[in-house]
Structure formats: structure tokens, C-alpha cells
Design a protein around this motif. Structure first.
Motif, short mmCIF file in Angstrom:
data_model
loop_
_atom_site.label_atom_id
_atom_site.label_comp_id
_atom_site.label_asym_id
_atom_site.label_seq_id
_atom_site.Cartn_x
_atom_site.Cartn_y
_atom_site.Cartn_z
N GLU A 118 24.85 52.56 82.90
CA GLU A 118 24.12 53.54 82.11
C GLU A 118 24.88 54.03 80.88
O GLU A 118 24.31 54.67 80.02
CB GLU A 118 23.73 54.73 83.00
N THR A 119 26.18 53.72 80.84
CA THR A 119 26.93 54.17 79.66
C THR A 119 27.34 53.03 78.76
O THR A 119 27.61 53.25 77.58
CB THR A 119 28.20 54.93 80.07
N ALA A 120 27.40 51.80 79.28
CA ALA A 120 27.82 50.69 78.43
C ALA A 120 26.82 50.55 77.28
O ALA A 120 25.64 50.85 77.45
CB ALA A 120 27.87 49.41 79.24
N PRO A 121 27.32 50.11 76.11
CA PRO A 121 26.40 50.03 74.95
C PRO A 121 25.52 48.79 75.03
O PRO A 121 25.39 48.06 74.07
CB PRO A 121 27.35 49.97 73.76
N LEU A 122 24.97 48.53 76.18
CA LEU A 122 24.02 47.44 76.27
C LEU A 122 22.98 47.79 77.32
O LEU A 122 23.20 48.66 78.16
CB LEU A 122 24.69 46.11 76.57
N ILE A 123 21.89 47.09 77.22
CA ILE A 123 20.80 47.35 78.16
C ILE A 123 20.96 46.36 79.31
O ILE A 123 21.18 45.18 79.07
CB ILE A 123 19.45 47.12 77.47
N THR A 124 20.88 46.85 80.56
CA THR A 124 20.90 45.92 81.68
C THR A 124 19.53 45.95 82.34
O THR A 124 18.81 46.96 82.27
CB THR A 124 21.97 46.29 82.71
N TYR A 125 19.19 44.83 82.96
CA TYR A 125 17.86 44.76 83.55
C TYR A 125 17.87 43.77 84.70
O TYR A 125 18.78 42.94 84.83
CB TYR A 125 16.83 44.35 82.51
N THR A 126 16.87 43.86 85.54
CA THR A 126 16.69 42.93 86.65
C THR A 126 15.22 42.55 86.70
O THR A 126 14.34 43.41 86.53
CB THR A 126 17.08 43.60 87.98
N LEU A 157 21.25 42.93 77.60
CA LEU A 157 20.63 42.80 76.29
C LEU A 157 21.56 43.51 75.30
O LEU A 157 21.85 44.68 75.47
CB LEU A 157 19.29 43.54 76.34
N THR A 158 22.05 42.77 74.31
CA THR A 158 22.96 43.38 73.34
C THR A 158 22.32 43.30 71.97
O THR A 158 21.72 42.29 71.62
CB THR A 158 24.27 42.57 73.25
N GLU A 159 22.50 44.34 71.21
CA GLU A 159 21.97 44.30 69.85
C GLU A 159 22.91 43.47 68.99
O GLU A 159 24.12 43.71 68.98
CB GLU A 159 21.84 45.70 69.29
N VAL A 160 22.40 42.45 68.31
CA VAL A 160 23.23 41.59 67.47
C VAL A 160 22.67 41.57 66.06
O VAL A 160 22.88 40.64 65.30
CB VAL A 160 23.29 40.16 68.02
N HIS A 161 21.95 42.64 65.74
CA HIS A 161 21.22 42.63 64.49
C HIS A 161 22.13 42.41 63.27
O HIS A 161 21.87 41.56 62.43
CB HIS A 161 20.47 43.96 64.33
N ASP A 162 23.22 43.20 63.24
CA ASP A 162 24.07 43.14 62.05
C ASP A 162 24.75 41.78 61.92
O ASP A 162 24.78 41.20 60.83
CB ASP A 162 25.10 44.27 62.09
N GLN A 163 25.26 41.27 63.05
CA GLN A 163 25.87 39.94 63.00
C GLN A 163 24.86 38.91 62.51
O GLN A 163 25.16 38.07 61.69
CB GLN A 163 26.35 39.47 64.39
N ARG A 164 23.67 39.04 63.06
CA ARG A 164 22.62 38.09 62.74
C ARG A 164 22.25 38.15 61.25
O ARG A 164 22.12 37.14 60.58
CB ARG A 164 21.41 38.44 63.61
#
Ligand SMILES: Cc1cc2nc3c(=O)[nH]c(=O)nc-3n(C[C@H](O)[C@H](O)[C@H](O)COP(=O)(O)O)c2cc1C
Lengths: 625, 154
Positions: free
Chosen positions: A151-159, A252-259
Motif C-alpha cells: 500500500e505504500t510502494a509507488p506502484l499498483i499491485t493487483y491480483t 503496475l508502474t508508471e513509465v510515462h516519462d521514460q516512455r
């Protein structure tokens, strides 16, 4: 409870004795041990029979002892679960847990008669329970840790499950998408994917679920503010062989800027290619090893060959066959040493015509790797122009030479008739008598004209000769000696005019120059100074050789003669046959000659003059004006 | 008839034994298949030119490309040719123990490779020179201290 039960036929007491549970009767209000079986003995000790329990509690816990009178009085059964029974003295490994039960029984008159004590050893169960409890604690820790992390890592986790239902998304998902906690993940999620990416994502996820593998893809996900952001989705199945996976856990990680950056780079590269493709020059790049990996469109247009046909070294086959080997050798050399490549070669055009090109290539760092950047510039038209100019120049030079030869020949050929004329005229003057004073004047004029004619012819011949002598070899000359020679030649004129000559070359006695040229310069300047002397005073001529503060040698001739009108002292006009003082004999060739000689050797002439006072010529031998 | 040139990187440095084995196996098979050419090896850098009938050359390239001993196989050229330029198949490398190799057929020290045949076009000869440079570095008499970087064209 026991009352009324019918005893089976087998000896009941024997059965009780062997029961793995402890059984004892506590009889009467004093609760004396009556029957005590084997298992109970282990708890209350041997020879308990007949003793009141209060005096002989054995390992039974005090909590039990305390309730005994009440249970006896009220006749209400009592049970205590997992009581710790400790031997005296206590030893940890001897601790045992028992479920204890007290069951009152009555006599025939329904009066309380005693208690039945049952003790069932539950140590194993208790240990297991405690272990389970500890495990639960550990699990809770782990769970808490996992929750904090997810819940604190800067990424979304899902199942998600095997049917593609999304059964969990960490709070970041809700924060990112702005969806309420009640949102139906499975239904909403696909709708938040950019329409252009949606089908691809669904298809890839479906394929991964079908094949039981993970996935790894990027797509645009709509953020709470409506913006689509590039995210990287990676998931792995949770596998417990041999069963097929049931859950996929992912992040799920945001990679917008790299992209965006990568896109910008790609666009940049594409823009560069576009640029390179639209330039009408042959442009190419090569790896550090010298293999061409890019030709621009103009190259393929020009050569009529595809990039494949050209290949990593094909450019060399476009060159004129006689130049290929040299160009190839040079290229291999440059690749080995990293030196820049440059050469001028003929390159075959699609129509078979060879055109001159300058090929240049340099090695540059493209990010971390070195690459070669090359260009072939068409210089064919320039070369043609240069050739035309060269031809014209050659023709002009030839014409010039022819003209010189003609002038020289003409002046030479005219010299003899002029001499003859002079001879005949002198003879005429000697033999004939002229009485008319006007005739005497005429004779003088003819004499003067003849002299001037002769001088002109002489000077013309000298001019041509000097021009030829411009290749006069240079040497270190002793200025003093040369001046002496030249002045010796001019002695008759100097004496005639009672001239005073001062020579001072001590400051710069030597000069590197052509001997004939130096003589010609000195001769012309000095004879000029003598010629243009002031009628009112004898000429005083100072000759000086010195160095400027920069160390440049200068030769100066200063007179006190007529002087000249100066339009521009730094750029005097010395033109052939232009003369300042027409009443004085001379051909106007002298100064022109001086100027030509000095200029052609990279020097210049400066004149300072005041009309009626005198003139100073300064020859700067080595520096142009 | 066609020829193929590629460069690649050994997955692990090849020992003298590995190289000798490759040399004998390739010489035997190539002679049987009518394949001629040359292979350069140094410090994990590999480059090879071979020529033969198109079908045979293609299948050999396919086999070589699949060979687990090297990776990053980058084909530089694959073209029809009018005629062979090499008479046999040979290898050039710096063995750690050169003594045993002196007499081996088809083996050369990098600086003893015979001059390239005249029948190669200048563009092809230059290509071979460049791959040789990429494998052995600027001075082939000296084994390079560190392998020169082999970057593959993108
Ligand atoms: C760098 C390198 C070059 C090779 N060159 C050849 C070659 O020229 N001829 C050849 O038959 N095999 C060559 N091989 C070996 C083949 O890749 C393959 O191992 C061999 O042909 C045996 O193939 P097979 O086991 O499929 O029969 C080379 C292998 C490597 C790593």
C-alpha cells in the motif's frame, strides 16, 4: 448421568482402569478419593485412595480445588479446558494439559453422594493450538508487512483469477484512477485503458491466462484527471504444481516519462533521418568498425542501388575503378586509427556518369558508442569551373608572355633603326650648316626626341626582362656593396648635377632578395631622385637601410627635389608611362617597375612627398601594404 | 555460388582445444560440402567469410547461427558471386600455445594470413579487412590487450 446406565457384563472397574483418560471418584462431603484409575494416578500420585482431595491434590490445579465444594453443593457439572498440571517441583517438559470435568452423582435417595473426576490429556492438542497461535501471529506480521509494502510502494499491485476477474487492487490503483473503493474492478479497469491499447492488452492477458504464463506489456491508463499515462504491467501466475495457476499477481508502474523520453529520442532520430533524407547530398553513418549501417535516400537515388545492394562497404564500388583501392585502404586506416576521413573521388551516378565528390567522415560519440558520420559533397561543377578558369588563366598567361615577347622584340628591333637615325642625324648636324636660328632650335628638339625615343625603347626592354627575372634566385645580399655598384653606374649624372649622396646601411646591412631585382629597384629610385632634382639647389639624396620596430627591413631613398602631388600616399599610383613632371625627360617606366618588383615579392612601396621640397620613398621589402 | 560474411561473439572464450576441434571439424565438413573461406578469432571476437553453393551455404549459416558457442551473430553480407575466391577453408587466431599449431593444416597466425585474393571485389576485400580489424585490432601481430568492442549495427 451415570445413574440408570446399565453396566455391561465385562468387569467395569477393569475397563475404567485401562481407560487412557484419568478417572476418579470423590466421595462424600469430604470428597475423599474412592476409585482412582491408572491414568489418574499419574496426576494425583499413588495411594490417594481414601484421602480427601483437599489434602492430596497431586498435580491438580488449585483453580479446580477451589470450585469443588460449590460443584458438590449445587450439583452442577463443571468442566475446565486445557488446565496446566504441574508436577512438584515443576520441570518444563513435564507440564501437561488436561481437560478436567467434574460430574456430581447422587445416592439412591437423590442426595449428593460425590463427584466423578475426569481428566483427559490434551497436551498434544494444546501444543498444536499454541503452535497455530504463534503461526497466526507470524502470519499477521507478514500480512501486515505485505499490506504496508503493497500500500505504500509507488506502484499498483493487483491480483486476478483464472477467469480474468480482478479480485484485488492496492489502494494506489484507486488513488491513481480516482475510482471509488466500491468500484467493480473487473468491469471498470478495461474501460480505463486507452482505446488504442485496450484490445491488445485484453488479448495479451487472455493469452497469458490460457497458457498459464506471466505477462509484461505497456499501455496507457486513464488517470483521475482524465490524462492517459503510460504504465508497465507485469504479472506472474501463482503456481502450485501440478495444478494449473489460479491467481496472477502483478504490479503496475508508471513509465510515462521514460516512455515520452524514448519517444522523443525515437522522434529525434526519425527527424534526423528525415533531414538526412531530404538533403541533396550523400549521407551515411557507420559503426565504430567501419560498416555502413545507414545511407540516406539521396544516396540510393543517386546510385540507383538499394541499401541492401550497397551493403556495409558498397559505397566503395561506386567510386571510379581506378580510385577504389586507394579509397578502401584509406578508410580501413581511418577506422583503425580513428582519424577523420577525407578524399576527392569520382562517384558513379545511376546513369553511369562519374561526378567528382569530396567524401568526408568523422568519428563521433553517439551516446556511449562511437559512430562514423559521413557525407559526400558533389563538387563536380566546381571542379569543372575550376578547370575552365585554369584554362583561361593559362591562355591569359600565354597571351601575356607573347605580348612581352612582342614588346621586347619590337623594342629590340626598333633600337637598331633608332641608332641608325641617331648616327645619320649626328652626321647631318656635323656636315650640314644651319644658319637660321630657328633651325638650331629644331635641331635641338630632334636631338631630344631621338634621345627620348631611345630611352623608351631601352626601358621597355628592361621592363620585359625584369618581369622575366622575377624568378631571380634569392640570396643574402650585402646592401652596401650593391649600392656602391649601382651608384658607380650613376656617377656621370650625379657629378653632372653636383649631387651629394649619403649612404647608411649599418642598421640593416643584409637583405635576402634577388640580386637583379634589388639593383633595379635601387637604380630606378636613385636615378629618379637625380632626374627630379630641384633647379634651385643641388640634389641631396639619402639612402638608408633599417628595421621597423617589428624587425621588418626597409630601404629608404630621400631627396630634396621637386616633390610630387600625392593623392594617396599609402597607395601611390605608379602606372606605366604616367609621369608627374612632363617637362623632365623620362619614360615613366621606372617607378612602375619598382612597384611591380616590390609587390611581386610580397612587399610594398610608400611615398611621402611635399611639392617643392622633396620626396621620400620607403620600400618595405617583406610585408604587403 | 554465393558468399556470406558474419561477425559474432563467443559466449565463453574459446580454448586452444576448442579452436583446434572447430578447425578440424569445420575443415572436414567444409571440404565435403564444397565450402571455402576463412575464420578469424581473437578474444571472443569471431568473424567468418565462407562461400559455396547457395543452398549449402544457407544451411551452414543457419547451423552456425544456432551454435550455442557464440551469440550476437550479425550477418554483414550475403550475395551471389561469380566464382570462388578461396581455395580452402582456414582459421586465423592466436593460440596460447602456438607450438602445437604450427603444423596444423588450415591454421594461420593472424599476421600470417595470406593476402586477399584478387578476385574479391574491392568492396568485399575492404569488408574482410574491416572484420579482420574488428577481430584482431589495429596491430594483428600483437594479440589485443582487451577485446575491441564489437558493436553491431542497429
Ligand atoms: C564460430 C563458428 C564457426 C563455425 N564454422 C563452421 C564451418 O565453417 N563449417 C562447419 O561445418 N561447421 C562450422 N561450425 C560448427 C557448426 O555450428 C556446427 O556445430 C557443425 O556444423 C555441426 O553441426 P551439427 O551438429 O548440426 O551437424 C562453426 C561453429 C562456430 C561456433
Amino acid at each position: 448421568m451415570l445413574r440408570g446406565s446399565r453396566m455391561p457384563n465385562i468387569p467395569f472397574s477393569q475397563l475404567l482402569r485401562q481407560l487412557p483418560a484419568g478417572v476418579a471418584t470423590l466421595e462424600g462431603p469430604e470428597l475423599r478419593f474412592g476409585f482412582v484409575n491408572e491414568a489418574m494416578r499419574a496426576l494425583v500420585g499413588e495411594n490417594a485412595e481414601g484421602q480427601p482431595i483437599a489434602q492430596h491434590p497431586g498435580q491438580l490445579p488449585t483453580a479446580l480445588l477451589d470450585v469443588l465444594p460449590q460443584v458438590y453443593a449445587t450439583g452442577k457439572p463443571y468442566t475446565a479446558k486445557a488446565c496446566l498440571c504441574t508436577p512438584q517441583p515443576a520441570a518444563k517438559q513435564d507440564c501437561r494439559y488436561f481437560d478436567l470435568a467434574l460430574e456430581p452423582y447422587s445416592d439412591e435417595q437423590d442426595q449428593p453422594a460425590g463427584l466423578l473426576l475426569l481428566a483427559i490429556d490434551v497436551s498434544e492438542q494444546e501444543a498444536a493450538r499454541q503452535q497455530a497461535h504463534e503461526l497466526a501471529l507470524v502470519t499477521r506480521h507478514l500480512d501486515a508487512r505485505l499490506r504496508v509494502l503493497t500500500e505504500t510502494a509507488p506502484l499498483i499491485t493487483y491480483t486476478s483469477d483464472a477467469q480474468g476477474r480482478c479480485i484485488y487492487a492496492s489502494p494506489q490503483w484507486y488513488r491513481f484512477t480516482g475510482q471509488p473503493p466500491t468500484a467493480d474492478l473487473t468491469a471498470i479497469w478495461p474501460l480505463l485503458i486507452h482505446p488504442e491499447d485496450r484490445l491488445r492488452v485484453l488479448y495479451e492477458a487472455e493469452t497469458a491466462r490460457r497458457t498459464g504464463t506471466g505477462w509484461n506489456y505497456e499501455y496507457r491508463l486513464r488517470r483521475f484527471d482524465g490524462q492517459y499515462r503510460w504504465v508497465l504491467s507485469r504479472a506472474l501466475p501463482e503456481v502450485h504444481p501440478p495444478d494449473p495457476p489460479v491467481y496472477w499477481h502483478g504490479a503496475l508502474t508508471e513509465v510515462h516519462d521514460q516512455r515520452e523520453l524514448a519517444d522523443a529520442l525515437r522522434r529525434g532520430e526519425a527527424e534526423l533521418r528525415f533531414l538526412a533524407d531530404s538533403i541533396p547530398e550523400l549521407i551515411w553513418t557507420a559503426t565504430a568498425e567501419g560498416f555502413i549501417d545507414y545511407y540516406n535516400r539521396y544516396t540510393t537515388d543517386y546510385s540507383g542501388l538499394t541499401k541492401d545492394e550497397l551493403g556495409p562497404t558498397g559505397w566503395v564500388s561506386l567510386l571510379h575503378p581506378s580510385e577504389q583501392a586507394e579509397a578502401a585502404r584509406r578508410w580501413v586506416q581511418c577506422v583503425a586509427s580513428g582519424e577523420a576521413y577525407e578524399g576527392e573521388y569520382r562517384m558513379r551516378r545511376l546513369d553511369g556518369a562519374y561526378r567528382w565528390h569530396i567524401i568526408r567522415a568523422r568519428q563521433l560519440a553517439d551516446g556511449a558508442v562511437l559512430r562514423w558520420f559521413g557525407a559526400c559533397t558533389d563538387v563536380h561543377d566546381q571542379n569543372l569551373l575550376r578547370q575552365v578558369l585554369q584554362t583561361q588563366y593559362d591562355e591569359l598567361a600565354r597571351a601575356h608572355h607573347d605580348l612581352d615577347t612582342f614588346v621586347y622584340a619590337a623594342s629590340h628591333d626598333l633600337r637598331q633603326p633608332a641608332l641608325n637615325l641617331r648616327g645619320l642625324f649626328d652626321e647631318l648636324r656635323r656636315t650640314a650648316t644651319f644658319t637660321d636660328p630657328e633651325q638650331a632650335l629644331l635641331l635641338g628638339m630632334v636631338d631630344g626626341a631621338l634621345t627620348q625615343f631611345d630611352n623608351t625603347l631601352h626601358d621597355l626592354a628592361v621592363t620585359v626582362q625584369t618581369q622575366r627575372a622575377q624568378q631571380d634566385p634569392v640570396e643574402v645580399l650585402d646592401l652596401g656593396l650593391i649600392l656602391e655598384e649601382v651608384l658607380l653606374g650613376l656617377r656621370p649624372q650625379a657629378i653632372q648635377r653636383e649631387a651629394v649622396l649619403d649612404v647608411d646601411v649599418a642598421e640593416a646591412p643584409g637583405l635576402v632578395y634577388g640580386r637583379a631585382n634589388l639593383r633595379s629597384v635601387v637604380h630606378n629610385l636613385v636615378s629618379n631622385a637625380l632626374k627630379f632634382a630641384h633647379p634651385g639647389r643641388p640634389p641631396h639624396i639619402r639612402l638608408r637601410s633599417y628595421h621597423t620596430p617589428d624587425g621588418e627591413p626597409v630601404f629608404e631613398v630621400q631627396d630634396n627635389g621637386l616633390g610630387m602631388e600625392m593623392a594617396d600616399s599609402s597607395n601611390p599610383v605608379f602606372q606605366l608611362f604616367v609621369r608627374q613632371h612632363s617637362h623632365i625627360e623620362g619614360t615613366g617606366v621606372g617607378l612602375y617597375l619598382v612597384q611591380r618588383i616590390v609587390r611581386s615579392h610580397g612587399g610594398h612601396v610608400k611615398v611621402a612627398s611635399t611639392l617643392g621640397e622633396g620626396t621620400t620613398f620607403s620600400i618595405y621589402w617583406t610585408r604587403p601594404a | 555460388m554465393k558468399h556470406i560474411v558474419y561477425i559474432s561473439r563467443a559466449v565463453r572464450p574459446l580454448s586452444d582445444r576448442d579452436l583446434e576441434e572447430l578447425l578440424t571439424q569445420s575443415r572436414r565438413d567444409n571440404a565435403r560440402n564444397g565450402i571455402t573461406g576463412v575464420l578469424f578469432y581473437s578474444h571472443g571476437n569471431i568473424a567468418q567469410l565462407f562461400e559455396g553453393e547457395p543452398a549449402i551455404a544457407d544451411s551452414l549459416f543457419e547451423r552456425i547461427a544456432r551454435d550455442g558457442r557464440h551469440s550476437h551473430v550479425h550477418k554483414l553480407i550475403d550475395r551471389p558471386i561469380a566464382a570462388r575466391s578461396f581455395t580452402g577453408w582456414s582459421m586465423a587466431f592466436h593460440p596460447l600455445e602456438p607450438a602445437g599449431f604450427a603444423t596444423l593444416e588450415g591454421f594461420f597466425l593472424p599476421h600470417h594470413v595470406p593476402a586477399l585474393p584478387e578476385t574479391l571485389s574491392i568492396a568485399d576485400a575492404m569488408l574482410v579487412e574491416l572484420v579482420r580489424l574488428a577481430v584482431f585490432g589495429a596491430d594483428p601481430t600483437q594479440p589485443p590487450q582487451a577485446a575491441p568492442p564489437v558493436q553491431l549495427g542497429s
